[in-house]
Design a protein around this motif. Sequence first.
Motif, PDB file in Angstrom:
ATOM      1  N   GLY A 120       0.795  -1.230   0.000  1.00 40.72           N
ATOM      2  CA  GLY A 120       0.000   0.000   0.000  1.00 40.72           C
ATOM      3  C   GLY A 120       0.822   1.272   0.000  1.00 40.72           C
ATOM      4  N   ARG A 121       2.152   1.134  -0.193  1.00 42.67           N
ATOM      5  CA  ARG A 121       2.973   2.349  -0.205  1.00 42.67           C
ATOM      6  C   ARG A 121       2.915   2.988  -1.589  1.00 42.67           C
ATOM      7  N   LEU A 122       2.962   4.334  -1.575  1.00 41.47           N
ATOM      8  CA  LEU A 122       2.766   5.068  -2.816  1.00 41.47           C
ATOM      9  C   LEU A 122       4.017   5.033  -3.701  1.00 41.47           C
ATOM     10  N   LEU A 123       3.830   4.671  -4.967  1.00 52.53           N
ATOM     11  CA  LEU A 123       4.919   4.655  -5.948  1.00 52.53           C
ATOM     12  C   LEU A 123       4.608   5.664  -7.043  1.00 52.53           C
ATOM     13  N   VAL A 124       5.659   6.156  -7.710  1.00 54.10           N
ATOM     14  CA  VAL A 124       5.434   7.020  -8.867  1.00 54.10           C
ATOM     15  C   VAL A 124       6.289   6.539 -10.030  1.00 54.10           C
ATOM     16  N   MET A 125       5.827   6.846 -11.248  1.00 55.62           N
ATOM     17  CA  MET A 125       6.687   6.650 -12.411  1.00 55.62           C
ATOM     18  C   MET A 125       7.620   7.847 -12.440  1.00 55.62           C
ATOM     19  N   ARG A 126       8.934   7.588 -12.507  1.00 48.37           N
ATOM     20  CA  ARG A 126       9.905   8.685 -12.283  1.00 48.37           C
ATOM     21  C   ARG A 126       9.615   9.899 -13.162  1.00 48.37           C
ATOM     22  N   PRO A 127       9.473  11.101 -12.524  1.00 48.20           N
ATOM     23  CA  PRO A 127       9.288  12.319 -13.305  1.00 48.20           C
ATOM     24  C   PRO A 127      10.627  12.944 -13.690  1.00 48.20           C
ATOM     25  N   ASP A 128      11.736  12.341 -13.209  1.00 50.53           N
ATOM     26  CA  ASP A 128      13.062  12.920 -13.439  1.00 50.53           C
ATOM     27  C   ASP A 128      14.089  11.866 -13.069  1.00 50.53           C
ATOM     28  N   SER A 129      15.306  11.995 -13.586  1.00 49.91           N
ATOM     29  CA  SER A 129      16.326  10.986 -13.305  1.00 49.91           C
ATOM     30  C   SER A 129      17.378  11.455 -12.302  1.00 49.91           C
ATOM     31  N   THR A 130      17.424  12.760 -12.038  1.00 47.31           N
ATOM     32  CA  THR A 130      18.467  13.287 -11.157  1.00 47.31           C
ATOM     33  C   THR A 130      18.296  12.798  -9.720  1.00 47.31           C
ATOM     34  N   LEU A 131      17.057  12.855  -9.212  1.00 42.65           N
ATOM     35  CA  LEU A 131      16.837  12.430  -7.829  1.00 42.65           C
ATOM     36  C   LEU A 131      17.135  10.936  -7.643  1.00 42.65           C
ATOM     37  N   PRO A 132      16.670  10.031  -8.544  1.00 40.79           N
ATOM     38  CA  PRO A 132      17.035   8.625  -8.381  1.00 40.79           C
ATOM     39  C   PRO A 132      18.551   8.400  -8.416  1.00 40.79           C
ATOM     40  N   ILE A 133      19.243   9.151  -9.281  1.00 41.93           N
ATOM     41  CA  ILE A 133      20.694   8.957  -9.373  1.00 41.93           C
ATOM     42  C   ILE A 133      21.386   9.514  -8.131  1.00 41.93           C
ATOM     43  N   ALA A 134      20.859  10.604  -7.596  1.00 40.36           N
ATOM     44  CA  ALA A 134      21.408  11.133  -6.335  1.00 40.36           C
ATOM     45  C   ALA A 134      21.230  10.090  -5.238  1.00 40.36           C
ATOM     46  N   ARG A 135      20.046   9.459  -5.195  1.00 44.06           N
ATOM     47  CA  ARG A 135      19.793   8.388  -4.214  1.00 44.06           C
ATOM     48  C   ARG A 135      20.795   7.251  -4.391  1.00 44.06           C
ATOM     49  N   MET A 136      21.001   6.844  -5.637  1.00 42.52           N
ATOM     50  CA  MET A 136      21.909   5.745  -5.942  1.00 42.52           C
ATOM     51  C   MET A 136      23.347   6.095  -5.522  1.00 42.52           C
ATOM     52  N   ALA A 137      23.765   7.320  -5.845  1.00 44.52           N
ATOM     53  CA  ALA A 137      25.132   7.734  -5.521  1.00 44.52           C
ATOM     54  C   ALA A 137      25.344   7.748  -4.017  1.00 44.52           C
ATOM     55  N   ALA A 138      24.298   8.168  -3.277  1.00 42.45           N
ATOM     56  CA  ALA A 138      24.439   8.306  -1.827  1.00 42.45           C
ATOM     57  C   ALA A 138      24.361   6.951  -1.125  1.00 42.45           C
ATOM     58  N   THR A 139      23.986   5.894  -1.848  1.00 45.28           N
ATOM     59  CA  THR A 139      23.872   4.582  -1.203  1.00 45.28           C
ATOM     60  C   THR A 139      24.900   3.610  -1.783  1.00 45.28           C
ATOM     61  N   ARG A 140      24.602   3.044  -2.938  1.00 47.33           N
ATOM     62  CA  ARG A 140      25.487   1.990  -3.460  1.00 47.33           C
ATOM     63  C   ARG A 140      26.841   2.498  -3.928  1.00 47.33           C
ATOM     64  N   LEU A 141      26.918   3.770  -4.279  1.00 46.72           N
ATOM     65  CA  LEU A 141      28.189   4.276  -4.811  1.00 46.72           C
ATOM     66  C   LEU A 141      28.955   5.109  -3.789  1.00 46.72           C
TER      67      LEU A 141
END
Lengths: 390, 210
Positions: A73-94
Amino acid sequence: MKKNLMITPEGTKDYLFEECISSGKIQKKIKDIFISRGYSQVDTPCIEFYDLFSMEDSGFSQETMFKTTDNRGRLLVMRPDSTLPIARMAATRLKHLNTPLRLFYGQSVYKNNPTLKGRSNEVMQMGIELIGATGKRADLEILTTAIDCLSATVEDFRIEIGHAGFFNALVERLNVDPDTIEAIRSSIESKNYSSLNIILDKLPDSPQVTAIRKLPRMFGGEEVIEKALKFCNGTKAENSLCYLKELYQDLSILGLGDKITIDLGIVQQTNYYSGIVFTAFVTGIGDPVISGGRYDKLMSNFDFPTGAAGFAVNIDYIAEINLKDRRKDTAPVPKILVCAKDGYEIKAIQKTKELVAQGKNAVFSVFATYEEAKDYAENAGVEEILTVGE
Amino acid sequence: MQPLRIALTKGRLEKDTIKLFQKIGYDCDSVVNKGRKLILPIGNGEIEIVLAKAADVITYVEHGVCDLGVVGKDTILEKGESFYELFDLGFGKCKFALATQKGKDLYGGYKALTIATKYPNVTRRFFEDKNMDVRIIKIEGSVELGPLIGLSDAIVDIVETGSTLRENGLEVIEDVCPISARLIANVVSLKMRKQEIEALVDLLGKEVDA
């Protein structure tokens, strides 16, 4: 209920033949530029948690995002932009890799636009993010990469550069509430001189008020910076101006003349931009084809305080511009149709492959009889029929 | 060079804008005697006038098929999205107002209000700013009928002189915002054709201020 079986949702379409070729060519050119500049490709999921894009200052309103829920039941969105997901990725796995990280992407973003406006809800974007670097050299790296992308794909463009720090420094000293600042910001963004003046007339006269009054018109060449410097003497805004001037002069070595301009009135709502901001335009397209900037503040939201900057290219617009005079609106037809006599099918397929290897435009006929193949060839305009047997 | 294309709202705004263009020295005979044509060159052909309905002016400018447009603030508030609003042309002045039957205490009691209007977006924003939930009904014409025949408690509409309201026993209880004609520009045109547009805006500006 009527089933929507035969149509695509508003704001989307099927891309056919030369549209795909044009888009593919543009993507290849831009990808080559990114790789030659040392960027590595990443893909992020098409669906992300809503929370990622609802952060304060993200600039995405909930009405414009396509939403669904996960199995809890958690809210998901179709990505409106790629910068925020990549910032998330950089701050975690990278997080533990050596910086700077040079990342690039090529993926669609989604926006639920108002109905009947003729806008695309699905847009192919390619872009880079340079994470873990600040300063002039990093900004020049980003800007020149953007210019390379434009030079390689369109004939006439303008790229205009502003600085988020300039406006922020001016309003900081106004001592007004955040709502007024937002009203001022949105008037400057829409170059709405009349509403800006109505707001400013209520404030006591000060050098800042005079400067802000002029902001919507402060775009053009280097003279804009000189003009602005006159009324920003000794303020924090002066630093951003001097920095812009330096960048502008450095970039002038490229000899692009009036293709590079300054706009001190670029004041995006996405508050995550903290340094340079830039957009690029092409004649014939009513929206920016590139937008980007420096977003140092954003990375702290992911507990990874570091400098970052990047930009995104709207591939669909550039592909469309490149296609404009070349659109054929006819289905692709082969030049040679290779027909097999009964029992010689594999031989004919091999023959077709040989022809193709010689650079010929040949296909293997899938018609059951020679007559059917002949009919098709005549109707579709195939130049030659080759029969394989014995 | 492609002519600068300007979309004008047909009717009164068109006439006032053409007067303004004549004052700054453009030959506008083609528009004055236009017949049924919809695209009309003025001056020496460096400007093309496109005549359109108000909401379409915004659509043409947003999509960049017209570089500039003249349209009322009422339409901008109701339909507007992404373009530059350069200039208050000073004519076409009127206002959005909330009106109801004379003497009626609209805000008394706790009943959720029903408002009839041709401008649902303007109305929604106005009441959202007041933190009020209202039911909005979109009407296509003669909105004044709403309270009179019992469809709504009040109306939000454009008020010029107020005579239609008075004749029907209604009165303005609150102004929503002032309205006048605006010059708008496509985001990309303003950048790509800066000199031409700025020169024109300066000329128009001097004439309006005079």
